[in-house]
Design an enzyme around this catalytic site. Structure first.
Site, PDB file in Angstrom:
ATOM      1  N   GLU A 238     100.204  25.472  83.376  1.00 39.94           N
ATOM      2  CA  GLU A 238     100.342  26.077  82.795  1.00 39.94           C
ATOM      3  C   GLU A 238      99.397  27.186  82.422  1.00 39.94           C
ATOM      4  O   GLU A 238      98.049  27.171  82.257  1.00 39.94           O
ATOM      5  CB  GLU A 238     100.595  25.780  81.051  1.00 39.94           C
ATOM      6  CG  GLU A 238     101.874  25.583  81.074  1.00 39.94           C
ATOM      7  CD  GLU A 238     102.763  26.462  81.642  1.00 39.94           C
ATOM      8  OE1 GLU A 238     103.021  26.870  81.351  1.00 39.94           O
ATOM      9  OE2 GLU A 238     104.048  25.419  81.711  1.00 39.94           O
ATOM     10  N   CYS A 272      97.314  32.888  76.054  1.00 41.99           N
ATOM     11  CA  CYS A 272      97.326  33.098  77.939  1.00 41.99           C
ATOM     12  C   CYS A 272      98.527  33.819  78.212  1.00 41.99           C
ATOM     13  O   CYS A 272      98.595  34.521  78.709  1.00 41.99           O
ATOM     14  CB  CYS A 272      97.611  31.627  78.115  1.00 41.99           C
ATOM     15  SG  CYS A 272      98.187  31.027  77.564  1.00 41.99           S
TER      16      CYS A 272
END
Length: 510
Positions: A238, A272
């Protein structure tokens, strides 16, 4: 060294204080011993029942909720300034509905799938069993150091695995608190939390785990994948990326600017899925930029003493963000800092950087290539939807692509012709909102997915089990000697398949 934390002493009572001994960081040489202990327990006890899996999930959730004030304190100390409400919302509350969804659906997800029901009529039984992998290693990030290890750990528990977690050394107070509490709530052969610096992280990535789940930068993700490859350990990455925003010509400019500006400032821009740069129709760029500045000024009338304004996590990240801005300015970019009156920013003591808008960027500037991960928004003009799509596609695939405007033909063209981990329209991170929607990146923004059923599947092996009760073996025809009848059957079957495929091609209008 000891520190205080709080936990509920009973229903309807005030929290009481107890003392938790803060453990020292782990020695890299001890990690293999922890893994061996977990794997031995997994092999000895076999796949856990749904009841045991739910108990592990409940214990992990309770560990967080019982000690939420201690975690809030630790995270605030790690960042310098990070608001209590922001921590509780982003680190804990935001994942609860997804975790509860996972818990509630365990029995259904664990059921074997029967891929060939009709074969039962002739005595052949087939099923695909979701089976646990064994020991899952989770390497956590520093920007959400609690939530982004708990979330995948719940998915791993749901799939029946044991879990080892390597906490980020950047947020050391949170790391050591999590380690101490995990030992209170779990046996280490079920959940082991380890702490330490790059040497521990490197040793962790080199373990012969059954799966590694990593959240962090693309650069470190490459290193994790290299280490895992040596042991053929599968990985889920991720990662981050430069998330683009396209503002449609028919968007509500004031509303879009306000939402994008505030989205950029979540956790001080250290997320993110934060918007990284905005593509705005050229004729609307002045109006949009003015609206962004106005929204930021209204949202943050003060910064240095504002507990809701998140600091850069450490000096290194503070300096890195300022260096990106300075490089852009030196190369001719227009940099506009939205500072409150009477405040001098950036402020090294608090590691706070004012919201900053950067325009007139060129591709030779580092800010156009590196993920910013701070309170800085790049705004660029575009001429036509095709140009915006080309701009996005010429760069590595982002974790999220944003669109601000109606759900019309232009939006559907944008979705169809771009590549990203997810797409959100008119709001921040909406691709993470549905509790059973997979979340993950693609290309440079990651591989694999989790959340809901996707998380259960990520940490499961779909094992096919087939048995026959027939009085003769079906597959014995594959062994020599081959009969004339078999040779004729093979030739006839392949000629028929060939004619069929050629006929389909002849009729195709593609």
């Amino acid at each position: 060294m000891n520190r205080s934390t709080t936990e509920p002493s009973g229903a309807g009572t005030e929290p009481h204080t107890r003392v938790i001994a803060v453990p020292a960081d782990d020695d890299p040489d001890t990690l293999a011993d922890i893994l061996a202990r977990q794997r031995a327990a997994f092999l000895r006890q076999g796949p856990p029942s749904a009841r045991v899996r739910r108990d592990r999930i409940d214990r992990l959730i309770s560990m967080v909720l019982d000690n939420r004030e201690a975690f809030t304190d630790a995270l605030s100390r790690d960042f310098g300034t990070r608001s209590r409400t922001g921590i509780l919302f982003a680190e804990i509350m935001g994942m609860l509905s997804s975790l509860e969804h996972t818990r509630a659906n365990l029995d259904r997800w664990m059921r074997p799938h029967n891929p060939s029901r009709a074969a039962r009529l002739i005595g052949v039984r087939a099923e695909v069993q979701p089976s646990p992998l064994g020991v899952v290693g989770i390497i956590g990030p520093w920007n959400f150091p609690l939530g982004l290890v708990v979330w995948p750990a719940v998915s791993a528990f749901a799939a029946g695995n044991r879990v080892m977690i390597k906490m980020s050394e950047v947020t050391s107070h949170t790391a050591r608190l999590t380690k101490a509490l995990a030992d209170d709530y779990f046996d280490r052969d079920v959940l082991a939390v380890v702490t330490g610096g790059p040497d521990v992280a490197a040793a962790f990535a080199n373990l012969r785990l059954d799966h590694i789940f990593f959240t962090g930068s693309t650069r470190v993700g490459r290193l994790v994948m290299q280490a895992a490859a040596a042991n053929l350990v599968p990985v889920t990455l991720e990662l981050g990326g430069k998330n683009p925003v396209v503002v449609a010509p028919d968007a509500d400019i004031a509303r879009a600017a306000r939402r994008i500006a505030r989205s950029r400032m979540v956790n001080g821009g250290q997320v993110c899925v934060c918007p990284d740069y905005v593509l705005v129709p050229e004729h609307l760029i002045e109006e949009f930029t003015a609206a962004v500045r106005a929204a930021l000024a209204e949202t943050f009338p003060d910064i240095i003493a504002n507990d809701d304004y998140t600091s850069s996590v450490d000096d290194a990240n503070y300096d890195r963000v300022l260096a990106l801005v300075d490089d852009a300015r030196a190369r001719g970019a227009r940099v506009e800092s939205v500072e409150p009156a009477g405040e001098v920013l950036p402020d090294r003591r608090t590691r706070k950087i004012a919201p900053t808008v950067v325009r007139d960027v060129t591709d030779d500037m580092a800010i156009t290539r590196e993920e910013i991960f701070g309170p800085v928004l790049v705004i660029r003009p575009y001429l036509g939807l095709g140009a915006a799509i080309d701009h996005v596609n010429e760069r590595p695939a982002p974790l999220v692509a944003y669109w601000f405007g109606p759900d019309g033909p232009d939006f559907r063209t944008f979705v169809r012709h771009t590549r990203s981990g997810g797409v959100s329209r008119n709001d921040f991170g909406m691709n993470m909102f549905p509790v059973d929607a997979p979340f993950g990146g693609v290309g440079h923004s990651g591989m694999g997915a989790y959340h809901g059923k996707a998380g259960f599947d990520t940490f499961s092996h779909r094992r096919t089990v087939v048995g026959s009760d027939l009085p003769w073996p079906i597959t014995s025809v594959a062994a020599p000697p081959f009969s004339g009848a078999l040779r004729a059957l093979v030739d006839f079957t392949l000629r028929t398949a060939h004619r069929r495929s050629r006929s389909r091609i002849a009729k195709s209008t593609y």
